[in-house]
Write a protein that holds these residues in place. Structure first.
Motif, PDB file in Angstrom:
ATOM      1  N   LYS A 243       0.824  -1.207   0.000  1.00 54.86           N
ATOM      2  CA  LYS A 243       0.000   0.000   0.000  1.00 54.86           C
ATOM      3  C   LYS A 243       0.862   1.263   0.000  1.00 54.86           C
ATOM      4  O   LYS A 243       1.910   1.312   0.655  1.00 54.86           O
ATOM      5  CB  LYS A 243      -0.922  -0.003   1.228  1.00 54.86           C
ATOM      6  N   SER A 244       0.421   2.268  -0.738  1.00 56.70           N
ATOM      7  CA  SER A 244       1.078   3.575  -0.722  1.00 56.70           C
ATOM      8  C   SER A 244       0.388   4.474   0.300  1.00 56.70           C
ATOM      9  O   SER A 244      -0.827   4.371   0.503  1.00 56.70           O
ATOM     10  CB  SER A 244       1.019   4.227  -2.103  1.00 56.70           C
ATOM     11  N   PHE A 245       1.157   5.358   0.911  1.00 60.85           N
ATOM     12  CA  PHE A 245       0.610   6.270   1.918  1.00 60.85           C
ATOM     13  C   PHE A 245       0.904   7.698   1.474  1.00 60.85           C
ATOM     14  O   PHE A 245       2.007   8.221   1.695  1.00 60.85           O
ATOM     15  CB  PHE A 245       1.227   5.968   3.283  1.00 60.85           C
ATOM     16  N   ASN A 246      -0.086   8.297   0.796  1.00 64.88           N
ATOM     17  CA  ASN A 246       0.069   9.660   0.296  1.00 64.88           C
ATOM     18  C   ASN A 246      -0.425  10.623   1.371  1.00 64.88           C
ATOM     19  O   ASN A 246      -1.608  10.958   1.444  1.00 64.88           O
ATOM     20  CB  ASN A 246      -0.706   9.830  -1.013  1.00 64.88           C
ATOM     21  N   LEU A 247       0.509  11.049   2.187  1.00 62.51           N
ATOM     22  CA  LEU A 247       0.176  11.852   3.356  1.00 62.51           C
ATOM     23  C   LEU A 247       1.164  13.001   3.514  1.00 62.51           C
ATOM     24  O   LEU A 247       2.325  12.906   3.106  1.00 62.51           O
ATOM     25  CB  LEU A 247       0.236  10.985   4.617  1.00 62.51           C
ATOM     26  N   LYS A 248       0.687  14.058   4.112  1.00 64.74           N
ATOM     27  CA  LYS A 248       1.557  15.144   4.579  1.00 64.74           C
ATOM     28  C   LYS A 248       1.678  14.957   6.095  1.00 64.74           C
ATOM     29  O   LYS A 248       0.677  15.055   6.827  1.00 64.74           O
ATOM     30  CB  LYS A 248       0.928  16.499   4.265  1.00 64.74           C
ATOM     31  N   ILE A 249       2.875  14.656   6.548  1.00 63.92           N
ATOM     32  CA  ILE A 249       3.113  14.423   7.968  1.00 63.92           C
ATOM     33  C   ILE A 249       3.980  15.566   8.487  1.00 63.92           C
ATOM     34  O   ILE A 249       5.074  15.819   7.971  1.00 63.92           O
ATOM     35  CB  ILE A 249       3.807  13.063   8.193  1.00 63.92           C
ATOM     36  N   ARG A 250       3.468  16.262   9.492  1.00 67.15           N
ATOM     37  CA  ARG A 250       4.186  17.399  10.087  1.00 67.15           C
ATOM     38  C   ARG A 250       4.466  17.077  11.554  1.00 67.15           C
ATOM     39  O   ARG A 250       3.533  16.867  12.336  1.00 67.15           O
ATOM     40  CB  ARG A 250       3.346  18.676   9.963  1.00 67.15           C
ATOM     41  N   VAL A 251       5.744  17.043  11.889  1.00 66.37           N
ATOM     42  CA  VAL A 251       6.163  16.690  13.248  1.00 66.37           C
ATOM     43  C   VAL A 251       6.600  17.966  13.968  1.00 66.37           C
ATOM     44  O   VAL A 251       7.621  18.571  13.610  1.00 66.37           O
ATOM     45  CB  VAL A 251       7.320  15.663  13.232  1.00 66.37           C
ATOM     46  N   PHE A 252       5.837  18.351  14.968  1.00 64.20           N
ATOM     47  CA  PHE A 252       6.174  19.532  15.764  1.00 64.20           C
ATOM     48  C   PHE A 252       7.043  19.072  16.919  1.00 64.20           C
ATOM     49  O   PHE A 252       6.582  18.440  17.865  1.00 64.20           O
ATOM     50  CB  PHE A 252       4.897  20.215  16.247  1.00 64.20           C
ATOM     51  N   LYS A 253       8.349  19.379  16.819  1.00 67.07           N
ATOM     52  CA  LYS A 253       9.340  18.812  17.726  1.00 67.07           C
ATOM     53  C   LYS A 253       9.418  19.586  19.041  1.00 67.07           C
ATOM     54  O   LYS A 253       9.670  20.792  19.062  1.00 67.07           O
ATOM     55  CB  LYS A 253      10.735  18.821  17.084  1.00 67.07           C
ATOM     56  N   ARG A 254       9.194  18.866  20.121  1.00 66.21           N
ATOM     57  CA  ARG A 254       9.500  19.358  21.469  1.00 66.21           C
ATOM     58  C   ARG A 254      10.621  18.524  22.086  1.00 66.21           C
ATOM     59  O   ARG A 254      11.419  19.025  22.866  1.00 66.21           O
ATOM     60  CB  ARG A 254       8.257  19.303  22.357  1.00 66.21           C
ATOM     61  N   ILE A 255      10.643  17.248  21.747  1.00 68.21           N
ATOM     62  CA  ILE A 255      11.677  16.358  22.276  1.00 68.21           C
ATOM     63  C   ILE A 255      13.000  16.701  21.597  1.00 68.21           C
ATOM     64  O   ILE A 255      13.089  16.679  20.367  1.00 68.21           O
ATOM     65  CB  ILE A 255      11.316  14.884  22.011  1.00 68.21           C
ATOM     66  N   PRO A 256      14.035  17.036  22.368  1.00 64.17           N
ATOM     67  CA  PRO A 256      15.316  17.415  21.746  1.00 64.17           C
ATOM     68  C   PRO A 256      15.892  16.291  20.893  1.00 64.17           C
ATOM     69  O   PRO A 256      15.900  15.125  21.295  1.00 64.17           O
ATOM     70  CB  PRO A 256      16.222  17.705  22.951  1.00 64.17           C
ATOM     71  N   ILE A 257      16.377  16.663  19.711  1.00 67.24           N
ATOM     72  CA  ILE A 257      17.029  15.697  18.826  1.00 67.24           C
ATOM     73  C   ILE A 257      18.404  15.370  19.388  1.00 67.24           C
ATOM     74  O   ILE A 257      19.166  16.258  19.768  1.00 67.24           O
ATOM     75  CB  ILE A 257      17.141  16.267  17.399  1.00 67.24           C
ATOM     76  N   GLY A 258      18.730  14.080  19.468  1.00 65.23           N
ATOM     77  CA  GLY A 258      20.030  13.663  19.988  1.00 65.23           C
ATOM     78  C   GLY A 258      20.157  13.816  21.481  1.00 65.23           C
ATOM     79  O   GLY A 258      21.257  13.943  22.006  1.00 65.23           O
ATOM     80  N   GLY A 259      19.014  13.779  22.197  1.00 68.17           N
ATOM     81  CA  GLY A 259      19.051  13.987  23.637  1.00 68.17           C
ATOM     82  C   GLY A 259      18.892  12.724  24.468  1.00 68.17           C
ATOM     83  O   GLY A 259      18.819  12.802  25.691  1.00 68.17           O
ATOM     84  N   GLY A 260      18.785  11.562  23.812  1.00 66.15           N
ATOM     85  CA  GLY A 260      18.615  10.321  24.568  1.00 66.15           C
ATOM     86  C   GLY A 260      17.203  10.084  25.065  1.00 66.15           C
ATOM     87  O   GLY A 260      16.989   9.265  25.953  1.00 66.15           O
ATOM     88  N   LEU A 261      16.224  10.785  24.463  1.00 64.30           N
ATOM     89  CA  LEU A 261      14.831  10.663  24.899  1.00 64.30           C
ATOM     90  C   LEU A 261      13.967   9.900  23.889  1.00 64.30           C
ATOM     91  O   LEU A 261      12.756   9.805  24.058  1.00 64.30           O
ATOM     92  CB  LEU A 261      14.235  12.043  25.145  1.00 64.30           C
ATOM     93  N   GLY A 262      14.590   9.373  22.847  1.00 60.53           N
ATOM     94  CA  GLY A 262      13.882   8.494  21.923  1.00 60.53           C
ATOM     95  C   GLY A 262      12.891   9.176  21.007  1.00 60.53           C
ATOM     96  O   GLY A 262      11.957   8.520  20.522  1.00 60.53           O
ATOM     97  N   GLY A 263      13.085  10.449  20.707  1.00 64.20           N
ATOM     98  CA  GLY A 263      12.106  11.175  19.903  1.00 64.20           C
ATOM     99  C   GLY A 263      11.893  10.578  18.521  1.00 64.20           C
ATOM    100  O   GLY A 263      10.759  10.349  18.099  1.00 64.20           O
ATOM    101  N   GLY A 264      12.975  10.301  17.814  1.00 66.54           N
ATOM    102  CA  GLY A 264      12.857   9.737  16.470  1.00 66.54           C
ATOM    103  C   GLY A 264      12.246   8.348  16.490  1.00 66.54           C
ATOM    104  O   GLY A 264      11.423   7.997  15.634  1.00 66.54           O
ATOM    105  N   SER A 265      12.630   7.545  17.472  1.00 70.19           N
ATOM    106  CA  SER A 265      12.071   6.197  17.604  1.00 70.19           C
ATOM    107  C   SER A 265      10.577   6.261  17.894  1.00 70.19           C
ATOM    108  O   SER A 265       9.780   5.507  17.329  1.00 70.19           O
ATOM    109  CB  SER A 265      12.780   5.440  18.731  1.00 70.19           C
ATOM    110  N   SER A 266      10.200   7.173  18.781  1.00 67.62           N
ATOM    111  CA  SER A 266       8.788   7.350  19.119  1.00 67.62           C
ATOM    112  C   SER A 266       7.990   7.801  17.904  1.00 67.62           C
ATOM    113  O   SER A 266       6.889   7.271  17.633  1.00 67.62           O
ATOM    114  CB  SER A 266       8.651   8.370  20.248  1.00 67.62           C
ATOM    115  N   ASN A 267       8.508   8.774  17.150  1.00 68.55           N
ATOM    116  CA  ASN A 267       7.810   9.260  15.957  1.00 68.55           C
ATOM    117  C   ASN A 267       7.491   8.113  15.008  1.00 68.55           C
ATOM    118  O   ASN A 267       6.372   7.997  14.503  1.00 68.55           O
ATOM    119  CB  ASN A 267       8.653  10.309  15.216  1.00 68.55           C
TER     120      ASN A 267
END
Length: 270
Positions: A80-104
């Protein structure tokens, strides 16, 4: 369609590094714990798949990001294709050890499975998520906590009854997980680690902060530079019950039964 979902951060309540494996990953033992601190993800119908990240009102892209990689794997499996606009409003610091990218990635996989009625099992989603990152499978779970073994992807879920204030201190310094692992030259005793991690689990389930303090350990704290060690000491001087590095850093977590100073404090200079 315009939907919004929350993507929670995690902290590690204990992290032991037991050995280096033949595949160059490390064997670890940890407890993941979701916390009520979130990125917000907005999902809209679109003519093609687009993923934007927004921080302080500024839009940016992350090449080969976890959401994109997860959707690619999901498309391979389902056709299946997923034609979506996904907007991630970042509060979790990138590279901070809080798993933000994994959670997303994890919450998007769960959302797509439910919204499009793909009928994939939890184990199907976990198998996809393992291909993206070691922490991603944790965010497929509904439970608030899990013991993580192997690379962190072998999970034993449970729920938390820990009742305390959680304060996050981000020193505005990104630590590379790969480089932090490369600094580890000695490994933790497996029997001692198992004993301590089970005590930490008991502390979380029974709301015993003192027991958590007695058994807490993060192997990465042994390889922090002087600047970050001093940063930790400054937080400890605020008289929290427990201060520790989350994951491989660089965020420090301060737990307190009695008071909350900051939900997130970011240093302007590091």
């Amino acid at each position: 369609m315009q939907l919004k979902i929350k993507s929670p951060a995690k902290i590690n309540l204990g992290l032991f590094i037991l050995s280096k494996r033949e595949d160059n990953y490390h064997e670890i033992l940890t407890i993941f714990h979701k916390i009520p601190f979130y990125d917000e993800i907005e999902i809209l119908e679109n003519k093609k798949l687009e993923i934007d990240f927004i921080k302080d009102g500024k839009v940016f892209q992350i090449e080969n990001n976890t959401i994109l990689r997860g959707i690619i794997e999901l498309s391979k499996l389902t056709g299946k294709s997923f034609n979506l606009k996904i907007r991630v409003f970042k509060r979790i610091p990138i590279g901070g050890g809080l798993g933000g990218g994994s959670s997303n990635c994890g919450v998007i996989l769960k959302f797509l499975n439910n919204f499009y009625n793909l009928k994939l099992s939890k184990n199907d989603l976990i198998e996809i998520s393992k291909k993206i990152g070691s922490d991603v499978p944790f965010f497929i779970l509904n439970e608030s906590c899990a013991i993580g073994r192997g690379r962190g992807e072998i999970l034993e879920p449970f729920n938390s009854n820990l009742k305390c204030f959680i304060n996050l201190f981000f020193p505005n310094k990104i630590l590379s997980t790969k480089e932090m692992y490369e600094k580890i030259k000695t490994y933790d005793n497996k029997e001692d680690a198992e004993r301590k991690i089970l005590n930490i689990k008991k502390a979380i389930e029974e709301n015993k902060l003192e027991l958590l303090k007695e058994n807490f350990y993060n192997a990465f704290e042994s390889v922090l530079d002087e600047e970050l060690l001093n940063y930790k000491k400054a937080i400890e001087n605020l008289n929290f019950d427990l201060v520790f590095l989350s994951g491989s850093g660089s965020t420090f977590v301060a737990l307190s039964k009695n008071f909350k100073i900051f939900s997130l404090w970011i240093a302007e200079n590091s």
